[in-house]
Design a protein around this motif. Structure first.
Motif, PDB file in Angstrom:
ATOM      1  N   LEU A  89      -2.765  -7.562   9.842  1.00 23.51           N
ATOM      2  CA  LEU A  89      -4.181  -7.218   9.865  1.00 23.51           C
ATOM      3  C   LEU A  89      -4.931  -7.958   8.756  1.00 23.51           C
ATOM      4  O   LEU A  89      -4.335  -8.432   7.797  1.00 23.51           O
ATOM      5  CB  LEU A  89      -4.358  -5.709   9.687  1.00 23.51           C
ATOM      6  N   SER A  90      -6.238  -8.016   8.897  1.00 22.42           N
ATOM      7  CA  SER A  90      -7.061  -8.636   7.862  1.00 22.42           C
ATOM      8  C   SER A  90      -7.135  -7.716   6.645  1.00 22.42           C
ATOM      9  O   SER A  90      -6.811  -6.524   6.711  1.00 22.42           O
ATOM     10  CB  SER A  90      -8.472  -8.894   8.389  1.00 22.42           C
ATOM     11  N   GLY A  91      -7.583  -8.272   5.517  1.00 23.73           N
ATOM     12  CA  GLY A  91      -7.752  -7.459   4.322  1.00 23.73           C
ATOM     13  C   GLY A  91      -8.759  -6.344   4.531  1.00 23.73           C
ATOM     14  O   GLY A  91      -8.555  -5.203   4.092  1.00 23.73           O
ATOM     15  N   ARG A  92      -9.846  -6.657   5.227  1.00 28.00           N
ATOM     16  CA  ARG A  92     -10.871  -5.644   5.481  1.00 28.00           C
ATOM     17  C   ARG A  92     -10.317  -4.507   6.344  1.00 28.00           C
ATOM     18  O   ARG A  92     -10.562  -3.329   6.071  1.00 28.00           O
ATOM     19  CB  ARG A  92     -12.067  -6.322   6.163  1.00 28.00           C
ATOM     20  N   ALA A  93      -9.541  -4.853   7.368  1.00 24.26           N
ATOM     21  CA  ALA A  93      -8.936  -3.827   8.219  1.00 24.26           C
ATOM     22  C   ALA A  93      -7.942  -2.978   7.437  1.00 24.26           C
ATOM     23  O   ALA A  93      -7.855  -1.758   7.625  1.00 24.26           O
ATOM     24  CB  ALA A  93      -8.246  -4.479   9.421  1.00 24.26           C
ATOM     25  N   LEU A  97      -8.296   1.162   6.976  1.00 27.58           N
ATOM     26  CA  LEU A  97      -7.232   2.102   7.332  1.00 27.58           C
ATOM     27  C   LEU A  97      -6.858   2.979   6.141  1.00 27.58           C
ATOM     28  O   LEU A  97      -6.674   4.194   6.273  1.00 27.58           O
ATOM     29  CB  LEU A  97      -6.007   1.348   7.841  1.00 27.58           C
ATOM     30  N   LEU A  98      -6.733   2.367   4.968  1.00 26.18           N
ATOM     31  CA  LEU A  98      -6.389   3.137   3.769  1.00 26.18           C
ATOM     32  C   LEU A  98      -7.474   4.150   3.437  1.00 26.18           C
ATOM     33  O   LEU A  98      -7.184   5.304   3.098  1.00 26.18           O
ATOM     34  CB  LEU A  98      -6.187   2.190   2.591  1.00 26.18           C
ATOM     35  N   ALA A 117     -15.690  -2.529  -2.566  1.00 32.59           N
ATOM     36  CA  ALA A 117     -14.419  -2.831  -3.220  1.00 32.59           C
ATOM     37  C   ALA A 117     -14.086  -4.312  -3.089  1.00 32.59           C
ATOM     38  O   ALA A 117     -13.644  -4.950  -4.052  1.00 32.59           O
ATOM     39  CB  ALA A 117     -13.302  -1.973  -2.632  1.00 32.59           C
ATOM     40  N   LEU A 118     -14.305  -4.886  -1.902  1.00 30.11           N
ATOM     41  CA  LEU A 118     -14.039  -6.307  -1.703  1.00 30.11           C
ATOM     42  C   LEU A 118     -14.936  -7.167  -2.595  1.00 30.11           C
ATOM     43  O   LEU A 118     -14.485  -8.162  -3.181  1.00 30.11           O
ATOM     44  CB  LEU A 118     -14.234  -6.682  -0.237  1.00 30.11           C
ATOM     45  N   GLU A 119     -16.207  -6.804  -2.697  1.00 32.78           N
ATOM     46  CA  GLU A 119     -17.126  -7.547  -3.546  1.00 32.78           C
ATOM     47  C   GLU A 119     -16.683  -7.511  -5.004  1.00 32.78           C
ATOM     48  O   GLU A 119     -16.714  -8.527  -5.705  1.00 32.78           O
ATOM     49  CB  GLU A 119     -18.540  -6.967  -3.422  1.00 32.78           C
ATOM     50  N   VAL A 126     -14.285 -12.680   2.512  1.00 32.95           N
ATOM     51  CA  VAL A 126     -13.019 -12.856   3.218  1.00 32.95           C
ATOM     52  C   VAL A 126     -13.234 -12.779   4.729  1.00 32.95           C
ATOM     53  O   VAL A 126     -14.070 -12.024   5.223  1.00 32.95           O
ATOM     54  CB  VAL A 126     -11.995 -11.789   2.749  1.00 32.95           C
ATOM     55  N   ASP A 127     -12.482 -13.604   5.470  1.00 40.20           N
ATOM     56  CA  ASP A 127     -12.653 -13.660   6.919  1.00 40.20           C
ATOM     57  C   ASP A 127     -11.630 -12.748   7.610  1.00 40.20           C
ATOM     58  O   ASP A 127     -11.067 -11.850   6.991  1.00 40.20           O
ATOM     59  CB  ASP A 127     -12.524 -15.100   7.412  1.00 40.20           C
ATOM     60  N   ARG A 128     -11.403 -13.002   8.897  1.00 41.02           N
ATOM     61  CA  ARG A 128     -10.529 -12.127   9.684  1.00 41.02           C
ATOM     62  C   ARG A 128      -9.063 -12.554   9.691  1.00 41.02           C
ATOM     63  O   ARG A 128      -8.263 -11.969  10.398  1.00 41.02           O
ATOM     64  CB  ARG A 128     -11.031 -12.063  11.133  1.00 41.02           C
TER      65      ARG A 128
END
Length: 323
Positions: A89-93, A97-98, A117-119, A126-128
């Motif tokens: 899965l991607s980082g965003r996915a 989920l978490l 959190a990603l920012e 980040v992409d897919r």
């Protein structure tokens, strides 16, 4: 914030953590130091309830662990060893989920927390692509993002700068300092002395499973009683200072002196042009080397293996931080 009493973990005949009494007050940036195999990671895992102690007790945020893990861990962010993930899965996915598993709530709020959190860790664009295609540094950033999802009161990070380049290490230092200034207590376990020295306000040193020192960093780095000066005329400086000179190398002279300001005034009045002058202080590296033996990654003839297996017994796997 953290308190342990007689905390011990044994794996068969090997003692990985030996009677540790640790107190981390709220609001500090605490660095847990020691050579590889000294017991740092095992200690962190016991704090989080991922490994059950053989003896002793743990309090986290004022509550006994692991008995009150269900109420304590939502207030704690953690990254222990290599960040785990669903690699396909991607980082965003992964983060969505978490967050859904840990907090529930509205989907819009979960999406906002994930993006924030990603920012914060430098993965906003980040992409897919799946996590298995990430570099080690990107995976480390993702693991720290997972630890930040719930705006934790306490951050427990094991080697947080692993895999990051120098710019990334600097960015992580700034992030952790800002989080601490906003009220988050930061505890990081590391063998990178320069990073701990640059970030932390208090340190603990482990060796062979024991906590051999806990002290404020400023108190550890006390003056040695020596002053190092640079001058264009080192020979003249040596003549003026006489027996107070300890060593000379090129344009640098090391002098025994209690008052750097008085030393500078004496040199200037004697016609010595001083380019630079500073009291010599003990480095964190000196302190740690004095207190610890060789790490477990060193194999000498006749040396018994001191380090217990890190993932043995009652360890519990964790994905992307504490859940």
């Amino acid at each position: 914030m953290i308190r342990t009493t007689g905390l011990t973990k044994r794996y068969g005949r090997v003692t990985a953590v030996d009677g540790v009494d640790l107190h981390v007050p709220p609001g500090v940036r605490f660095g847990l130091l020691g050579p590889n195999g000294s017991g740092k990671t095992t200690l962190v895992r016991m704090l989080l309830g991922l490994v059950h102690p053989t003896a002793g007790s743990v309090e986290l945020l004022g509550a006994a662990m692991p008995r009150h893990a269900a109420s304590v861990l939502p207030r704690v962010g953690a990254l222990v060893e290599n960040p785990a993930s669903w690699a396909h899965l991607s980082g965003r996915a992964n983060l969505r989920l978490l967050d859904a598993a840990g907090s529930g709530g509205r989907r819009r709020d979960r999406r906002r927390r994930v993006e924030e959190a990603l920012e914060r860790v430098g993965l906003g664009g980040v992409d897919r692509r799946p996590v298995r295609a990430y570099s080690l540094g990107m995976r480390q950033r993702l693991g720290i993002a997972a630890a930040l999802l719930r705006s934790p009161e306490l951050l427990l990070l094991d080697e947080p700068t692993n895999g990051l380049d120098p710019r990334g290490i600097g960015e992580m230092r700034e992030l952790l300092t800002a989080l601490n200034a906003a009220g988050t207590t930061v505890v990081l376990s590391s063998h990178l002395l320069t990073e701990v020295e640059a970030l932390c306000t208090r340190v603990g040193v482990m060796d062979a499973g024991r906590l051999v020192l806990t002290e404020d960093l400023a108190a550890l780095r006390t003056p040695t009683g020596l002053v190092v000066l640079r001058t264009r005329d080192p020979a003249r400086a040596v003549d003026v200072l006489g027996r107070a000179v300890v060593a000379r190398s090129g344009d640098t002279v090391t002098v025994r002196a209690d008052d750097p300001a008085a030393l500078n005034a004496h040199l200037v009045s004697s016609g010595v042009a001083v380019a630079e002058l500073a009291a010599q202080r003990r480095s964190l590296e000196q302190v740690v080397l004095e207190l610890t033996g060789p790490g477990a990654d060193r194999v000498d003839p006749g040396r018994a293996d001191r380090a217990g297996p890190p993932h043995q017994g009652d360890a519990v796997p964790v994905r992307g931080g504490v859940r």
